[in-house]
Design an enzyme around this catalytic site. Structure first.
Site, PDB file in Angstrom:
ATOM      1  N   GLU A  27      85.507   0.091  10.869  1.00 46.11           N
ATOM      2  CA  GLU A  27      85.979  -1.272  11.089  1.00 46.11           C
ATOM      3  C   GLU A  27      86.137  -1.483  12.585  1.00 46.11           C
ATOM      4  OE1 GLU A  27      89.344  -2.355   8.622  1.00 46.11           O
ATOM      5  OE2 GLU A  27      88.428  -1.320   6.940  1.00 46.11           O
ATOM      6  N   LYS A  34      93.901   0.205  13.663  1.00 42.97           N
ATOM      7  CA  LYS A  34      93.128   0.550  14.862  1.00 42.97           C
ATOM      8  C   LYS A  34      92.800  -0.773  15.551  1.00 42.97           C
ATOM      9  CE  LYS A  34      88.707   1.276  14.470  1.00 42.97           C
ATOM     10  NZ  LYS A  34      87.367   1.811  14.146  1.00 42.97           N
ATOM     11  N   LYS A  42      93.057   7.698   1.934  1.00 43.28           N
ATOM     12  CA  LYS A  42      92.627   7.645   0.539  1.00 43.28           C
ATOM     13  C   LYS A  42      91.544   8.688   0.249  1.00 43.28           C
ATOM     14  CE  LYS A  42      89.964   4.070  -0.433  1.00 43.28           C
ATOM     15  NZ  LYS A  42      88.736   4.627  -0.969  1.00 43.28           N
ATOM     16  N   LYS A  88      87.944 -16.506  -2.310  1.00 40.46           N
ATOM     17  CA  LYS A  88      87.147 -15.888  -1.233  1.00 40.46           C
ATOM     18  C   LYS A  88      85.731 -16.475  -1.204  1.00 40.46           C
ATOM     19  CE  LYS A  88      87.930 -11.383   0.138  1.00 40.46           C
ATOM     20  NZ  LYS A  88      87.923  -9.935   0.012  1.00 40.46           N
ATOM     21  N   PHE A 132      79.007   4.526   6.474  1.00 41.35           N
ATOM     22  CA  PHE A 132      79.743   5.256   7.510  1.00 41.35           C
ATOM     23  C   PHE A 132      80.259   4.281   8.561  1.00 41.35           C
ATOM     24  CE2 PHE A 132      76.538   8.232   5.788  1.00 41.35           C
ATOM     25  CZ  PHE A 132      77.388   9.218   5.311  1.00 41.35           C
ATOM     26  N   LEU A 133      80.466   3.027   8.161  1.00 37.65           N
ATOM     27  CA  LEU A 133      80.869   1.989   9.119  1.00 37.65           C
ATOM     28  C   LEU A 133      82.316   2.160   9.518  1.00 37.65           C
ATOM     29  CD1 LEU A 133      79.607  -1.036   7.017  1.00 37.65           C
ATOM     30  CD2 LEU A 133      78.303   0.321   8.655  1.00 37.65           C
ATOM     31  N   CYS A 150      90.299   4.138   4.552  1.00 32.70           N
ATOM     32  CA  CYS A 150      89.425   5.251   4.162  1.00 32.70           C
ATOM     33  C   CYS A 150      90.047   6.639   4.293  1.00 32.70           C
ATOM     34  CB  CYS A 150      88.132   5.187   4.957  1.00 32.70           C
ATOM     35  SG  CYS A 150      87.092   3.845   4.390  1.00 32.70           S
ATOM     36  N   ALA A 154      94.732  12.103  20.336  1.00 29.47           N
ATOM     37  CA  ALA A 154      96.038  12.301  19.685  1.00 29.47           C
ATOM     38  C   ALA A 154      96.747  10.955  19.624  1.00 29.47           C
ATOM     39  CB  ALA A 154      96.856  13.299  20.495  1.00 29.47           C
ATOM     40  N   GLY A 155      97.602  10.790  18.642  1.00 32.35           N
ATOM     41  CA  GLY A 155      98.312   9.513  18.512  1.00 32.35           C
ATOM     42  C   GLY A 155      99.328   9.561  17.398  1.00 32.35           C
TER      43      GLY A 155
HETATM   44  C1  UDX Z   1      86.256  -0.447   0.597  1.00 33.84           C
HETATM   45  C2  UDX Z   1      84.993   0.323   0.235  1.00 33.84           C
HETATM   46  O1  UDX Z   1      84.188  -0.339  -0.694  1.00 33.84           O
HETATM   47  C3  UDX Z   1      85.360   1.638  -0.191  1.00 33.84           C
HETATM   48  O2  UDX Z   1      84.322   2.528   0.101  1.00 33.84           O
HETATM   49  C4  UDX Z   1      86.536   2.080   0.532  1.00 33.84           C
HETATM   50  O3  UDX Z   1      86.745   3.380   0.145  1.00 33.84           O
HETATM   51  C5  UDX Z   1      87.735   1.181   0.249  1.00 33.84           C
HETATM   52  O4  UDX Z   1      87.337  -0.050  -0.145  1.00 33.84           O
HETATM   53  P1  UDX Z   1      86.603  -2.752   1.435  1.00 33.84           P
HETATM   54  O5  UDX Z   1      85.411  -3.593   1.621  1.00 33.84           O
HETATM   55  O6  UDX Z   1      87.261  -2.178   2.635  1.00 33.84           O
HETATM   56  O7  UDX Z   1      86.105  -1.699   0.398  1.00 33.84           O
HETATM   57  O8  UDX Z   1      87.722  -3.333   0.480  1.00 33.84           O
HETATM   58  P2  UDX Z   1      88.137  -4.814   0.227  1.00 33.84           P
HETATM   59  O9  UDX Z   1      88.122  -5.556   1.514  1.00 33.84           O
HETATM   60  O10 UDX Z   1      89.356  -4.724  -0.614  1.00 33.84           O
HETATM   61  O11 UDX Z   1      86.918  -5.392  -0.650  1.00 33.84           O
HETATM   62  C6  UDX Z   1      86.711  -5.173  -1.972  1.00 33.84           C
HETATM   63  C7  UDX Z   1      86.273  -6.504  -2.603  1.00 33.84           C
HETATM   64  O12 UDX Z   1      85.858  -6.311  -3.933  1.00 33.84           O
HETATM   65  C8  UDX Z   1      87.379  -7.553  -2.615  1.00 33.84           C
HETATM   66  O13 UDX Z   1      86.923  -8.735  -1.987  1.00 33.84           O
HETATM   67  C9  UDX Z   1      87.627  -7.790  -4.112  1.00 33.84           C
HETATM   68  O14 UDX Z   1      87.982  -9.118  -4.414  1.00 33.84           O
HETATM   69  C10 UDX Z   1      86.282  -7.413  -4.700  1.00 33.84           C
HETATM   70  N1  UDX Z   1      86.311  -7.039  -6.132  1.00 33.84           N
HETATM   71  C11 UDX Z   1      87.218  -6.145  -6.590  1.00 33.84           C
HETATM   72  C12 UDX Z   1      85.376  -7.594  -6.999  1.00 33.84           C
HETATM   73  O15 UDX Z   1      84.538  -8.409  -6.605  1.00 33.84           O
HETATM   74  N2  UDX Z   1      85.403  -7.240  -8.320  1.00 33.84           N
HETATM   75  C13 UDX Z   1      86.305  -6.364  -8.822  1.00 33.84           C
HETATM   76  O16 UDX Z   1      86.295  -6.071 -10.010  1.00 33.84           O
HETATM   77  C14 UDX Z   1      87.256  -5.806  -7.928  1.00 33.84           C
HETATM   78  C1  UDX Z   2      86.282   5.557   8.991  1.00 35.08           C
HETATM   79  C2  UDX Z   2      85.034   6.356   9.360  1.00 35.08           C
HETATM   80  O1  UDX Z   2      84.983   6.564  10.782  1.00 35.08           O
HETATM   81  C3  UDX Z   2      83.795   5.657   8.871  1.00 35.08           C
HETATM   82  O2  UDX Z   2      82.647   6.459   9.140  1.00 35.08           O
HETATM   83  C4  UDX Z   2      83.912   5.400   7.375  1.00 35.08           C
HETATM   84  O3  UDX Z   2      82.802   4.681   6.895  1.00 35.08           O
HETATM   85  C5  UDX Z   2      85.187   4.635   7.064  1.00 35.08           C
HETATM   86  O4  UDX Z   2      86.301   5.330   7.592  1.00 35.08           O
HETATM   87  P1  UDX Z   2      87.566   3.431   9.926  1.00 35.08           P
HETATM   88  O5  UDX Z   2      88.666   3.868   9.011  1.00 35.08           O
HETATM   89  O6  UDX Z   2      87.110   2.019   9.882  1.00 35.08           O
HETATM   90  O7  UDX Z   2      86.261   4.336   9.696  1.00 35.08           O
HETATM   91  O8  UDX Z   2      88.008   3.706  11.444  1.00 35.08           O
HETATM   92  P2  UDX Z   2      88.041   4.999  12.402  1.00 35.08           P
HETATM   93  O9  UDX Z   2      87.563   4.556  13.723  1.00 35.08           O
HETATM   94  O10 UDX Z   2      87.362   6.156  11.810  1.00 35.08           O
HETATM   95  O11 UDX Z   2      89.610   5.287  12.526  1.00 35.08           O
HETATM   96  C6  UDX Z   2      90.384   5.748  11.437  1.00 35.08           C
HETATM   97  C7  UDX Z   2      91.784   6.058  11.876  1.00 35.08           C
HETATM   98  O12 UDX Z   2      91.822   7.226  12.706  1.00 35.08           O
HETATM   99  C8  UDX Z   2      92.451   4.956  12.720  1.00 35.08           C
HETATM  100  O13 UDX Z   2      93.796   4.824  12.344  1.00 35.08           O
HETATM  101  C9  UDX Z   2      92.328   5.466  14.124  1.00 35.08           C
HETATM  102  O14 UDX Z   2      93.323   4.940  14.972  1.00 35.08           O
HETATM  103  C10 UDX Z   2      92.515   6.952  13.910  1.00 35.08           C
HETATM  104  N1  UDX Z   2      91.930   7.785  14.986  1.00 35.08           N
HETATM  105  C11 UDX Z   2      90.582   7.777  15.210  1.00 35.08           C
HETATM  106  C12 UDX Z   2      92.752   8.615  15.741  1.00 35.08           C
HETATM  107  O15 UDX Z   2      93.979   8.637  15.537  1.00 35.08           O
HETATM  108  N2  UDX Z   2      92.195   9.418  16.701  1.00 35.08           N
HETATM  109  C13 UDX Z   2      90.854   9.435  16.947  1.00 35.08           C
HETATM  110  O16 UDX Z   2      90.420  10.192  17.819  1.00 35.08           O
HETATM  111  C14 UDX Z   2      90.023   8.588  16.179  1.00 35.08           C
END
Ligand code: UDX
Ligand code: UDX
Length: 440
Positions: free
Chosen positions: A163, A328, A271, A35, A160-161, A268, A260-261
């Site tokens: 994706e 999504k 988990k 990466k 609170f991002l 997130c 609804a869906g």
């Molecule tokens: C997210 C958020 O950090 C967490 O809040 C959320 O609940 C789930 O995971 P995200 O960025 O979506 O992380 O996950 P991912 O894309 O898997 O990125 C994690 C990165 O950490 C990977 O690139 C992995 O290689 C790296 N990693 C993991 C390390 O650098 N060191 C480690 O020991 C383990």
């Molecule tokens: C979520 C939170 O919104 C964000 O604040 C946090 O930091 C990470 O987790 P994310 O999982 O990236 O973000 O996407 P989100 O837009 O929240 O959607 C989550 C899931 O809910 C998706 O599968 C989406 O399709 C679903 N969803 C969302 C619904 O089914 N109905 C809705 O009205 C909104």
């Protein structure tokens, strides 16, 4: 400020690039050397709108650099964000192995003040554990019996991002939450985020951790609530879309997250709901409400599967087109995507799947087997007995629906996101089924 971000995934990369954008020097670290190689060479390992352009800009200007070494990167930075994954264990607990490993490594290489900031979602009390781990692993020269002679702080700064709109969310936050135990940590975090001019809430570490859990779980609750309502609408002839609209005008409720869906997915919500239930359990509270949220979410996928089975009758050797695989729209992320559960159930009944997604196919190929992946939506619809819309990609709205109808064997649509115009499709001769809004 010099900042290191450990973990260059969806969260880490977006945080890194945005912190560079607001004026900081950022080093993004990951233990996945491949990466880091890709990032150094100007590549981008994930799809997130706007991320590529900013990465390119700040990589070229040198404001963002990449490394696979925690030792090297944490030397220079006084603030270190931890954004490694925190996957679920089988029992629902968050697996904090990566957090512990990274903390140890940071501590072993510490030689001056550091502020360690939790960015990954972690259970309450993780801050204390990080602090203890640092103390245990500091070089001996900073230990004098029980006394630690090197100053450091641990803070929580939940993200609170979403994706798909992560850059925009970072730059225009509804609020920034910082959980701190010292004035120094507060000062540093305030300084980092000053350019954003956002509402800032300062709490202790445990409170900030709970704010993250409670926010995600509440949003998941809204979704499960409207999904449960959709089940009733279906039975009594009401339209859940209008119900959500009618509820949403009430400012106390709001329209957001009432779509609804086929249920929520992603890295997130599933988990974090699990982890909050477990955290509650450990603290002696049975969080029944959240357990139901989770059950409703599972049931929503199953009820969609039953609907398809009911309308198609026999699935064996039927061809099913799937539009949208990602959890999504605007992401290539397949983690806990509803599409996986739905597709696997239909495959088990003998259906043949032809799928299209604008971005998620490479990730989907790692998770789903026996599927014909297509490079455009019309190829996926060709000869199909029905079409399932599982992700609300904007391009699906603009499809040439007469062409889709003519390509299919039977013009039947199951709209798992209530995304399409039911009436227009009915007029074109489609049989259309939505979620809690009836059919034509
Ligand atoms: C997210 C958020 O950090 C967490 O809040 C959320 O609940 C789930 O995971 P995200 O960025 O979506 O992380 O996950 P991912 O894309 O898997 O990125 C994690 C990165 O950490 C990977 O690139 C992995 O290689 C790296 N990693 C993991 C390390 O650098 N060191 C480690 O020991 C383990
Ligand atoms: C979520 C939170 O919104 C964000 O604040 C946090 O930091 C990470 O987790 P994310 O999982 O990236 O973000 O996407 P989100 O837009 O929240 O959607 C989550 C899931 O809910 C998706 O599968 C989406 O399709 C679903 N969803 C969302 C619904 O089914 N109905 C809705 O009205 C909104």
């Amino acid at each position: 400020m010099d900042i290191a971000i450990i973990g260059s995934g969806y969260v880490g990369l977006v945080t890194g690039v945005c912190l560079a954008h607001i004026g900081h020097n950022v080093i993004c670290v990951d233990n996945n050397e491949e990466k880091i190689k890709v990032l150094k060479a100007g590549g981008i390992p994930i799809y997130e709108p706007g991320l590529g352009e900013l990465l390119e800009k700040y990589r070229k200007s040198g404001r963002i650099t990449f490394s696979s070494s925690i030792a090297e990167s944490s030397k220079k930075a006084s603030v270190i964000f931890i954004a490694v994954g925190t996957p679920s264990k089988k029992n629902g607990d968050a697996d904090l192995t990566y957090i512990e490993n990274v903390t140890r490594e940071i501590a072993r290489n510490m030689d001056s003040y550091k502020l360690l900031v939790e960015k990954s979602t972690v259970p309450a009390q993780t801050g204390n554990r990080i602090e203890r781990t640092v103390k245990l692993n500091l070089p001996n020269k900073f230990k004098n019996g029980n006394k630690i002679t090197l100053e450091f702080d641990v803070a929580s700064n939940p993200e609170f991002l979403r994706e798909g709109s992560a850059i925009k969310d970072f730059m225009n936050p509804d609020r920034i939450v910082i959980g701190v135990e010292s004035k120094r940590a507060e000062r540093l975090l305030r300084e980092i985020y000053k350019p954003l001019k956002a509402k800032m809430l300062v709490t202790n570490v445990a409170t900030a951790e709970i704010i993250k859990h409670a926010s995600n779980s509440f949003l998941a609750t809204k979704i499960s609530f409207i999904n449960a309502v959709s089940q009733i609408c279906e039975r009594v002839g009401a339209d859940v879309e209008q119900v959500a609209e009618g509820m949403g005008y009430d400012k106390r409720i709001g329209r957001a997250f009432l779509n609804a869906g086929v249920g929520y997915g992603g890295s997130c919500f599933p988990k974090d709901v699990d982890a909050f239930v477990r955290l509650a359990e450990k603290s002696g509270y049975d969080f029944k409400l959240l357990k139901s949220v989770r059950e409703v979410n599972e049931e929503q996928k199953q009820s969609f599967i039953r609907l398809v089975e009911d309308k198609l009758w026999i699935l064996k050797d039927k061809t099913i087109a799937v539009w949208g695989l990602a959890f999504k729209s605007n992401t290539d992320d397949m983690r806990s995507a509803a599409s996986v559960t739905i597709i696997e159930a239909l495959q088990n009944e003998g259906a043949c799947i032809q799928a299209y997604d604008p971005q998620a196919v490479p990730n989907a190929k790692k998770m789903l087997k026996g599927i014909k992946f297509c490079s455009d939506p019309y190829a996926a619809a060709k000869g199909a007995d029905c079409l399932l819309l599982l992700t609300e990609w904007e391009e699906f709205k603009a499809a040439d629906w007469a062409r889709v109808r003519d390509a299919m064997r039977q013009a039947v649509i199951f709209d798992g996101r209530n995304f399409l115009d039911m009436k227009a499709l009915g007029d074109l001769g489609f049989e259309y089924y939505g979620i809690g809004r009836g059919h034509v």
